[in-house]
Design a protein around this motif. Structure first.
Motif, PDB file in Angstrom:
ATOM      1  N   THR A   1     -10.651 -10.553   0.394  1.00  0.00           N
ATOM      2  CA  THR A   1     -11.285  -9.929   1.566  1.00  0.00           C
ATOM      3  C   THR A   1     -10.283  -9.690   2.699  1.00  0.00           C
ATOM      4  O   THR A   1     -10.649  -9.188   3.748  1.00  0.00           O
ATOM      5  CB  THR A   1     -12.466 -10.764   2.118  1.00  0.00           C
ATOM      6  OG1 THR A   1     -11.996 -12.064   2.492  1.00  0.00           O
ATOM      7  CG2 THR A   1     -13.574 -10.888   1.090  1.00  0.00           C
ATOM      8  N   LYS A   2      -9.028 -10.049   2.483  1.00  0.00           N
ATOM      9  CA  LYS A   2      -7.999  -9.757   3.486  1.00  0.00           C
ATOM     10  C   LYS A   2      -7.018  -8.773   2.836  1.00  0.00           C
ATOM     11  O   LYS A   2      -6.349  -9.121   1.843  1.00  0.00           O
ATOM     12  CB  LYS A   2      -7.263 -11.044   3.930  1.00  0.00           C
ATOM     13  CG  LYS A   2      -8.215 -12.177   4.304  1.00  0.00           C
ATOM     14  CD  LYS A   2      -9.156 -11.858   5.483  1.00  0.00           C
ATOM     15  CE  LYS A   2     -10.308 -12.858   5.574  1.00  0.00           C
ATOM     16  NZ  LYS A   2     -11.623 -12.286   5.287  1.00  0.00           N
ATOM     17  N   ILE A   3      -6.996  -7.573   3.362  1.00  0.00           N
ATOM     18  CA  ILE A   3      -6.209  -6.498   2.737  1.00  0.00           C
ATOM     19  C   ILE A   3      -5.098  -6.085   3.692  1.00  0.00           C
ATOM     20  O   ILE A   3      -5.379  -5.660   4.820  1.00  0.00           O
ATOM     21  CB  ILE A   3      -7.093  -5.248   2.461  1.00  0.00           C
ATOM     22  CG1 ILE A   3      -8.454  -5.636   1.867  1.00  0.00           C
ATOM     23  CG2 ILE A   3      -6.338  -4.216   1.630  1.00  0.00           C
ATOM     24  CD1 ILE A   3      -8.498  -6.056   0.459  1.00  0.00           C
ATOM     25  N   ASN A   4      -3.864  -6.211   3.248  1.00  0.00           N
ATOM     26  CA  ASN A   4      -2.735  -5.865   4.108  1.00  0.00           C
ATOM     27  C   ASN A   4      -1.998  -4.639   3.579  1.00  0.00           C
ATOM     28  O   ASN A   4      -1.300  -4.709   2.567  1.00  0.00           O
ATOM     29  CB  ASN A   4      -1.795  -7.063   4.225  1.00  0.00           C
ATOM     30  CG  ASN A   4      -2.352  -8.080   5.196  1.00  0.00           C
ATOM     31  OD1 ASN A   4      -2.485  -7.805   6.397  1.00  0.00           O
ATOM     32  ND2 ASN A   4      -2.729  -9.252   4.684  1.00  0.00           N
ATOM     33  N   ILE A   5      -2.166  -3.544   4.294  1.00  0.00           N
ATOM     34  CA  ILE A   5      -1.482  -2.299   3.918  1.00  0.00           C
ATOM     35  C   ILE A   5      -0.204  -2.243   4.755  1.00  0.00           C
ATOM     36  O   ILE A   5      -0.167  -1.697   5.856  1.00  0.00           O
ATOM     37  CB  ILE A   5      -2.414  -1.090   4.137  1.00  0.00           C
ATOM     38  CG1 ILE A   5      -3.721  -1.324   3.363  1.00  0.00           C
ATOM     39  CG2 ILE A   5      -1.712   0.196   3.703  1.00  0.00           C
ATOM     40  CD1 ILE A   5      -4.769  -0.265   3.549  1.00  0.00           C
ATOM     41  N   ALA A   6       0.813  -2.907   4.205  1.00  0.00           N
ATOM     42  CA  ALA A   6       2.068  -3.100   4.935  1.00  0.00           C
ATOM     43  C   ALA A   6       2.986  -1.910   4.672  1.00  0.00           C
ATOM     44  O   ALA A   6       3.817  -1.918   3.760  1.00  0.00           O
ATOM     45  CB  ALA A   6       2.711  -4.404   4.476  1.00  0.00           C
ATOM     46  N   LEU A   7       2.826  -0.887   5.480  1.00  0.00           N
ATOM     47  CA  LEU A   7       3.522   0.383   5.244  1.00  0.00           C
ATOM     48  C   LEU A   7       4.981   0.333   5.703  1.00  0.00           C
ATOM     49  O   LEU A   7       5.307  -0.363   6.674  1.00  0.00           O
ATOM     50  CB  LEU A   7       2.800   1.500   6.001  1.00  0.00           C
ATOM     51  CG  LEU A   7       1.404   1.872   5.489  1.00  0.00           C
ATOM     52  CD1 LEU A   7       0.648   2.691   6.541  1.00  0.00           C
ATOM     53  CD2 LEU A   7       1.501   2.646   4.178  1.00  0.00           C
ATOM     54  N   PRO A   8       5.837   1.109   5.044  1.00  0.00           N
ATOM     55  CA  PRO A   8       7.232   1.172   5.500  1.00  0.00           C
ATOM     56  C   PRO A   8       7.339   1.963   6.808  1.00  0.00           C
ATOM     57  O   PRO A   8       6.434   2.738   7.148  1.00  0.00           O
ATOM     58  CB  PRO A   8       7.936   1.922   4.360  1.00  0.00           C
ATOM     59  CG  PRO A   8       6.874   2.691   3.673  1.00  0.00           C
ATOM     60  CD  PRO A   8       5.590   1.930   3.847  1.00  0.00           C
ATOM     61  N   PRO A   9       8.444   1.777   7.556  1.00  0.00           N
ATOM     62  CA  PRO A   9       8.627   2.569   8.778  1.00  0.00           C
ATOM     63  C   PRO A   9       8.609   4.066   8.476  1.00  0.00           C
ATOM     64  O   PRO A   9       8.826   4.467   7.335  1.00  0.00           O
ATOM     65  CB  PRO A   9      10.000   2.126   9.288  1.00  0.00           C
ATOM     66  CG  PRO A   9      10.636   1.355   8.194  1.00  0.00           C
ATOM     67  CD  PRO A   9       9.548   0.853   7.308  1.00  0.00           C
ATOM     68  N   TYR A  10       8.335   4.834   9.478  1.00  0.00           N
ATOM     69  CA  TYR A  10       8.289   6.310   9.398  1.00  0.00           C
ATOM     70  C   TYR A  10       7.103   6.825   8.574  1.00  0.00           C
ATOM     71  O   TYR A  10       7.116   7.963   8.114  1.00  0.00           O
ATOM     72  CB  TYR A  10       9.615   6.891   8.868  1.00  0.00           C
ATOM     73  CG  TYR A  10      10.807   6.371   9.619  1.00  0.00           C
ATOM     74  CD1 TYR A  10      11.017   6.715  10.946  1.00  0.00           C
ATOM     75  CD2 TYR A  10      11.718   5.493   9.006  1.00  0.00           C
ATOM     76  CE1 TYR A  10      12.097   6.197  11.661  1.00  0.00           C
ATOM     77  CE2 TYR A  10      12.789   4.969   9.704  1.00  0.00           C
ATOM     78  CZ  TYR A  10      12.974   5.329  11.036  1.00  0.00           C
ATOM     79  OH  TYR A  10      14.029   4.817  11.732  1.00  0.00           O
ATOM     80  N   SER A  11       6.090   5.989   8.358  1.00  0.00           N
ATOM     81  CA  SER A  11       4.915   6.470   7.620  1.00  0.00           C
ATOM     82  C   SER A  11       4.192   7.555   8.420  1.00  0.00           C
ATOM     83  O   SER A  11       4.096   7.490   9.640  1.00  0.00           O
ATOM     84  CB  SER A  11       3.966   5.312   7.307  1.00  0.00           C
ATOM     85  OG  SER A  11       4.537   4.479   6.320  1.00  0.00           O
TER      86      SER A  11
END
Ligand SMILES: [Zn+2]
Length: 355
Positions: A218-228
């Motif tokens: 239930t904890k979702i981390n969309i850890a995107l790279p820089p410049y997304s």
């Protein structure tokens, strides 16, 4: 105050500007609200009749989410005048009362929604909250990143207490909502979906963070790279966020609305444009229409310059009008590293959700 039913409410009080850095150079300052509000009026996004002045200051509810010793500490520090919780987070003589009112605005927002007096609320509040954990600093963060009490967590807690059985918190601030994650780590009724730039402050929010034993997935981390870009965010939304929310079926949609992922913002390197913010707002409205009778509470987190003057009015405009924004799905061009991230995240999450 006689309240006439309306679809949209902007929670705001001039009192939120009393929490301010007297030295005058902190990025999280009272000017932020002037920028946000004047831009909304200039763009004809809101009128005076959208404004709602909050009145509640509920210390009890704050102390149910935060350690009472921490609450007391903030009160004492605030009483002393200009002071610091840490190197990022200042406190002045008004902070304690202002922070209680910011929480109160969110609680009143929840009450209006649950009593069906309105459908969509944007809480234009300061100080922000999503980095604040149970006793201040959350997880391994070195500071509490300008936050005093966790507004959105306390609002969610209030809704749980009122009997709302499933709540989604969508955090689009560019930084990880580590305080929110810490507070609800073991709470399966809270689906916390957090978009953030990987590797910057607070340094938490790894894709393998999934929640405690009874709340895993239930904890979702969309850890995107820089410049997304807009494309990257929307691709991640379609591939991950949408299927999970459809399965979870939230009865209430909450948003940690940060505008520091905007392309020209100073504290991070993301490239969301106004179009990206509009599409995200539209997707949030759409999810709420399907599952929560349209009920949304969005709470201001970060955003310091153009994010507030340019992206925030567009976001609020979509929210207020409950408008759908169309785009060509075939023209989505996510970057290779984002596609790879989404694949890895789906592989981890498929133990809990159907893709
Ligand atoms: Zn932020």
């Amino acid at each position: 105050m006689v309240f006439v039913m309306r679809d949209f409410v902007l929670m705001y009080s001039d009192e939120f500007k009393l929490h301010n850095d007297p030295r005058g150079f902190h990025v999280e300052n009272a000017r932020r609200l002037d920028i946000a509000l004047s831009s909304c009026f200039k763009e004809n996004v809101i009128t005076r009749s959208d404004l709602y002045e909050p009145r509640i200051r509920s210390r009890d509810l704050v102390e149910e989410v935060h350690d009472p010793n921490y609450v007391k500490y903030v009160e004492l520090l605030s009483r002393e005048g200009l002071n610091f919780l840490d190197q990022d987070t200042y406190v002045n003589k008004y902070t304690f009362q202002v922070a209680l009112l910011a929480v109160g605005a969110c609680i009143e927002g929840i009450e209006l929604l649950l009593k069906k007096k309105t459908k969509r609320v944007f809480a234009l509040v300061r100080p922000p909250g999503h980095h604040c954990g149970k006793a201040g600093r959350a997880l391994s963060a070195l500071t509490q990143g300008f936050c005093i009490f966790n507004n959105i967590a306390i609002a969610s807690y209030k809704a749980l207490r009122q009997g709302v059985e499933r709540i989604v918190i969508i955090d689009i601030d560019v930084h990880h909502g580590n305080g929110t994650q810490e507070i609800f780590w073991n709470e399966s009724r809270i689906l916390h979906i957090d978009f953030h730039q990987y590797g910057i402050y607070p340094g938490t929010g790894d894709i393998t963070d999934l929640g405690g034993k009874d709340a895993e997935g239930t904890k979702i981390n969309i850890a995107l790279p820089p410049y997304s870009t807009d494309h990257d965010y929307i691709y991640a939304w379609i591939e991950i966020v949408e299927p999970i929310i459809r399965e979870f079926k939230p009865r209430l949609v909450l948003v940690s609305a940060g505008f520091d992922a905007y392309i020209n913002e100073p504290l991070a390197l993301m490239r969301l444009t106004t179009r990206g913010y509009e599409i995200l707002a539209s997707k949030i409205v759409n999810i709420a229409k399907e599952y929560s009778s349209g009920k949304i509470l969005a709470v201001l987190e970060g955003g310091y310059e153009e994010g507030l003057s340019v992206a925030l009015p567009k976001f609020i405009s979509i929210l207020k009008k409950s408008r759908m924004v169309k785009y060509e799905i075939q023209q989505l061009r996510p970057r290779k590293e984002v596609k790879e991230l989404v694949t890895s995240l789906k592989r981890i999450l498929q133990n809990y959700w159907t893709f």
